[in-house]
Design a protein around this motif. Structure first.
Motif, PDB file in Angstrom:
ATOM      1  N   ARG A   1     -54.603  18.479 -31.009  1.00 14.69           N
ATOM      2  CA  ARG A   1     -53.207  18.863 -31.261  1.00 14.69           C
ATOM      3  C   ARG A   1     -53.095  19.471 -32.660  1.00 14.69           C
ATOM      4  NH1 ARG A   1     -51.461  14.254 -31.009  1.00 14.69           N
ATOM      5  NH2 ARG A   1     -51.001  13.771 -33.195  1.00 14.69           N
ATOM      6  N   TYR A   2     -52.419  20.623 -32.729  1.00 10.07           N
ATOM      7  CA  TYR A   2     -52.223  21.296 -34.016  1.00 10.07           C
ATOM      8  C   TYR A   2     -50.740  21.502 -34.255  1.00 10.07           C
ATOM      9  CZ  TYR A   2     -52.832  24.469 -37.942  1.00 10.07           C
ATOM     10  OH  TYR A   2     -52.792  25.036 -39.184  1.00 10.07           O
ATOM     11  N   ALA A   3     -50.249  20.995 -35.389  1.00 11.11           N
ATOM     12  CA  ALA A   3     -48.831  21.093 -35.720  1.00 11.11           C
ATOM     13  C   ALA A   3     -48.543  22.435 -36.385  1.00 11.11           C
ATOM     14  CB  ALA A   3     -48.424  19.949 -36.639  1.00 11.11           C
ATOM     15  N   LEU A   4     -47.720  23.242 -35.723  1.00 10.19           N
ATOM     16  CA  LEU A   4     -47.289  24.514 -36.318  1.00 10.19           C
ATOM     17  C   LEU A   4     -46.246  24.271 -37.388  1.00 10.19           C
ATOM     18  CD1 LEU A   4     -46.990  26.535 -32.991  1.00 10.19           C
ATOM     19  CD2 LEU A   4     -48.902  26.521 -34.593  1.00 10.19           C
ATOM     20  N   THR A   5     -45.316  23.361 -37.103  1.00 11.73           N
ATOM     21  CA  THR A   5     -44.313  22.898 -38.062  1.00 11.73           C
ATOM     22  C   THR A   5     -44.175  21.387 -37.872  1.00 11.73           C
ATOM     23  OG1 THR A   5     -42.415  23.129 -36.575  1.00 11.73           O
ATOM     24  CG2 THR A   5     -43.093  25.104 -37.778  1.00 11.73           C
ATOM     25  N   LYS A   6     -43.240  20.769 -38.567  1.00 14.25           N
ATOM     26  CA  LYS A   6     -43.019  19.331 -38.419  1.00 14.25           C
ATOM     27  C   LYS A   6     -42.458  18.977 -37.051  1.00 14.25           C
ATOM     28  CE  LYS A   6     -42.339  18.205 -43.302  1.00 14.25           C
ATOM     29  NZ  LYS A   6     -41.409  17.607 -44.312  1.00 14.25           N
ATOM     30  N   THR A   7     -41.883  19.951 -36.344  1.00 14.25           N
ATOM     31  CA  THR A   7     -41.258  19.658 -35.053  1.00 14.25           C
ATOM     32  C   THR A   7     -41.828  20.481 -33.908  1.00 14.25           C
ATOM     33  OG1 THR A   7     -39.504  21.276 -35.491  1.00 14.25           O
ATOM     34  CG2 THR A   7     -39.086  18.978 -36.144  1.00 14.25           C
ATOM     35  N   SER A   8     -42.998  21.110 -34.100  1.00 18.75           N
ATOM     36  CA  SER A   8     -43.581  21.891 -33.013  1.00 18.75           C
ATOM     37  C   SER A   8     -45.104  21.858 -33.128  1.00 18.75           C
ATOM     38  CB  SER A   8     -43.085  23.336 -33.023  1.00 18.75           C
ATOM     39  OG  SER A   8     -43.517  24.004 -34.195  1.00 18.75           O
ATOM     40  N   ASN A   9     -45.782  21.887 -31.969  1.00 21.10           N
ATOM     41  CA  ASN A   9     -47.235  21.891 -31.984  1.00 21.10           C
ATOM     42  C   ASN A   9     -47.783  22.552 -30.736  1.00 21.10           C
ATOM     43  OD1 ASN A   9     -47.885  19.778 -29.841  1.00 21.10           O
ATOM     44  ND2 ASN A   9     -46.602  18.568 -31.220  1.00 21.10           N
TER      45      ASN A   9
ATOM     46  N   GLY B   1     -41.947  21.984 -28.792  1.00 24.09           N
ATOM     47  CA  GLY B   1     -41.201  22.161 -30.037  1.00 24.09           C
ATOM     48  C   GLY B   1     -39.743  21.789 -29.907  1.00 24.09           C
ATOM     49  N   ASP B   2     -39.196  21.226 -30.961  1.00 19.57           N
ATOM     50  CA  ASP B   2     -37.758  21.002 -31.099  1.00 19.57           C
ATOM     51  C   ASP B   2     -37.255  22.009 -32.123  1.00 19.57           C
ATOM     52  OD1 ASP B   2     -37.639  18.831 -29.322  1.00 19.57           O
ATOM     53  OD2 ASP B   2     -38.333  17.457 -30.884  1.00 19.57           O
ATOM     54  N   LEU B   3     -36.425  22.934 -31.664  1.00 24.26           N
ATOM     55  CA  LEU B   3     -36.030  24.085 -32.477  1.00 24.26           C
ATOM     56  C   LEU B   3     -34.560  24.049 -32.827  1.00 24.26           C
ATOM     57  CD1 LEU B   3     -37.910  26.764 -30.328  1.00 24.26           C
ATOM     58  CD2 LEU B   3     -38.803  25.422 -32.242  1.00 24.26           C
ATOM     59  N   PHE B   4     -34.193  24.842 -33.823  1.00 19.18           N
ATOM     60  CA  PHE B   4     -32.809  25.045 -34.245  1.00 19.18           C
ATOM     61  C   PHE B   4     -32.113  23.706 -34.493  1.00 19.18           C
ATOM     62  CE2 PHE B   4     -33.773  28.551 -31.142  1.00 19.18           C
ATOM     63  CZ  PHE B   4     -34.061  29.498 -32.109  1.00 19.18           C
ATOM     64  N   ASP B   5     -32.726  22.922 -35.390  1.00 20.46           N
ATOM     65  CA  ASP B   5     -32.160  21.615 -35.774  1.00 20.46           C
ATOM     66  C   ASP B   5     -31.968  20.729 -34.555  1.00 20.46           C
ATOM     67  OD1 ASP B   5     -31.325  19.723 -37.575  1.00 20.46           O
ATOM     68  OD2 ASP B   5     -29.243  20.389 -37.556  1.00 20.46           O
ATOM     69  N   ASN B   6     -33.006  20.705 -33.708  1.00 20.90           N
ATOM     70  CA  ASN B   6     -33.049  19.848 -32.512  1.00 20.90           C
ATOM     71  C   ASN B   6     -31.986  20.181 -31.457  1.00 20.90           C
ATOM     72  OD1 ASN B   6     -35.241  18.325 -33.440  1.00 20.90           O
ATOM     73  ND2 ASN B   6     -33.898  16.945 -34.582  1.00 20.90           N
ATOM     74  N   THR B   7     -31.463  21.398 -31.469  1.00 17.93           N
ATOM     75  CA  THR B   7     -30.520  21.781 -30.425  1.00 17.93           C
ATOM     76  C   THR B   7     -31.242  22.361 -29.201  1.00 17.93           C
ATOM     77  OG1 THR B   7     -30.242  23.962 -31.439  1.00 17.93           O
ATOM     78  CG2 THR B   7     -28.657  22.244 -32.059  1.00 17.93           C
ATOM     79  N   LEU B   8     -32.527  22.726 -29.351  1.00 15.29           N
ATOM     80  CA  LEU B   8     -33.298  23.261 -28.235  1.00 15.29           C
ATOM     81  C   LEU B   8     -34.665  22.597 -28.207  1.00 15.29           C
ATOM     82  CD1 LEU B   8     -33.752  25.324 -25.911  1.00 15.29           C
ATOM     83  CD2 LEU B   8     -34.585  26.926 -27.659  1.00 15.29           C
TER      84      LEU B   8
END
Length: 432
Positions: A368-376, A422-429
């Motif tokens: 697993r590789y994390a692209l950001t803190k909320t997506s991988n 991924g959880d995007l746009f401040d966890n709205t998506l």
């Protein structure tokens, strides 16, 4: 349910055809873990795991709630639900008791035509309750004891007949012609004790469980069996039915040691023991038919035993702040017995007890590789299995060899997966 596996692991006590139909009783959340999950959850988790996580008792405050609901089904009857939960601290920050109960009435929607006629006959009730006790002698030691029971009762089956040539219902979409009604019931009882101690560097859990499930149902076999009985036995029965009773007793013990989170290396190791005794009884009967009638067409009793011991573990190496590599394995051994006791003109008689033994292994590898803190992004390879078992067969009197294979093999699969989460746009998506 929490950390207890439900149901039969073998093929002999309806384990392949039944699943836990648990009402939403005081649940915290439900986890759906896509399969295979054989490394951590063992036999039968090829397709994955549905995990019910219940609310724990709260030692800090008294609370409770009551809920009521009503429903109606198109072409069917009305239903209702009543449930309640109460949480009682027995001693502040030390012990608490939580009690939940519910009643659910399903109005039904299947109308029966013919001699067993009636409207909305698959109606019925589901009742159940759960008691949970939490004791925390210290900040490191926790004891959780839980007992639950649920009983499902329906007045008739909830399916209708379809013409295989046209794909359309034989009667109506919610209608079925029956000579006998087909009531069924499923009773589930389970108790468990989870002892947890936090050593700091690792957490030890000892999980002991006991469960009992009983299922009773009736089948209307008249359309299929009556012509055959006329052909072979020379009379026409009024009705042919089958009563079936299945029971499973299951005891499990699991020891699990889990490392603390956040280090360069995280790991989990466990031992698991499972002992099950099952029984499937089938009684095929004729309620009449005049001279020459055979009241008992078949009696079968199919006792079985399943015992498994397994060791499992996985290790995660957090190679960098973004990259994590995981590997896991489970090695199990199961032993099974199966016996066929039978009598009646429709069956071939009793067969000697048969035995089987397997040592399956399941594997897991994930990167697993994390692209950001909320997506991988990730890749995953995993295996799973479902136990085989023994066949009760006769030996050929001339050769002394079995007339059929003495065992059937297990199911197994390998799964290969690559993906993005991924959880995007401040966890709205949330995107997978």
């Amino acid at each position: 349910i929490d950390d207890v596996a439900y149901g039969s692991s073998s093929a002999f006590a309806a384990g392949a055809t039944t699943a836990l139909d648990m009402s939403l009783l005081d649940l915290n959340h439900i986890e759906v873990l896509r399969g295979p999950q054989g490394t951590l959850y063992g036999a039968g988790a090829m397709g994955g795991v549905v995990k019910y996580v219940t609310n724990e008792p709260d030692t800090s405050e008294f609370s409770g709630k009551v809920s009521v609901g009503a429903s109606t089904t198109k072409g069917g009857g009305a239903g209702n639900t009543v449930s309640g939960v109460v949480n009682v601290p027995l001693k502040q920050d030390f012990a608490a008791l939580r009690v939940a109960a519910f009643h659910d009435h399903d109005g039904g929607w299947v109308d029966v035509l013919g001699p067993a006629a009636g409207k909305d006959l698959n109606k019925g009730d589901t009742n159940g309750g759960r008691v949970a006790l939490l004791v925390e002698p210290s900040a490191r030691f926790h004891v959780r004891a839980t007992a639950l029971t649920q009983n499902i009762e329906r007045d008739n089956s909830n399916y209708t007949d379809v013409d295989p040539a046209t794909g359309k219902p034989v009667d109506g979409w919610n209608q079925r012609t029956q000579v006998l009604r087909e009531p069924h019931s499923v009773r589930t009882s389970m108790g468990s004790v989870d002892l947890e101690y936090d050593f700091g560097a690792a957490r030890l859990n000892s999980i002991t469980s006991w469960q009992r499930s009983k299922m009773s149902l009736r089948y209307d076999l008249t359309p299929v069996y009556a012509p055959l009985i006329t052909q072979f036995f020379g009379y026409t029965p009024d009705t042919v039915g089958e009563d079936e009773h299945t029971s499973v007793r299951k005891t499990t013990q699991e020891f699990r040691l889990t490392s603390s989170a956040g280090g360069a290396v995280e790991w989990l190791a466990g031992l698991y023991w499972d002992k099950e005794t099952g029984d499937l009884a089938q009684h095929v009967f004729d309620t009449g038919g005049g001279a020459g009638a055979i009241p008992v067409l078949a009696d079968l009793d199919l006792p079985s035993r399943y015992e498994e011991i397994a060791g499992y573990g996985d290790v995660t190496w957090n190679a960098t702040s973004s990259l994590a590599l995981t590997g896991g394995v489970r090695v199990a051994q199961n032993k099974q017995d199966f016996t066929q006791n039978a009598s009646g003109p429709l069956v071939g008689g009793s067969l000697p007890t048969a035995h089987s033994k397997e040592t399956p292994k399941t594997w897991l590898a994930t990167a697993r590789y994390a692209l950001t803190k909320t997506s991988n992004v990730y890749v995953r390879i995993a295996s799973g299995y479902r136990p085989g078992g023994p066949n009760a067969v006769l030996d050929d009197p001339q050769t002394g060899l079995p007339t059929a294979p003495t065992t059937f093999q297990h199911d197994s699969l390998w799964s290969y997966e690559a993906g993005y989460k991924g959880d995007l746009f401040d966890n709205t998506l949330s995107l997978e």
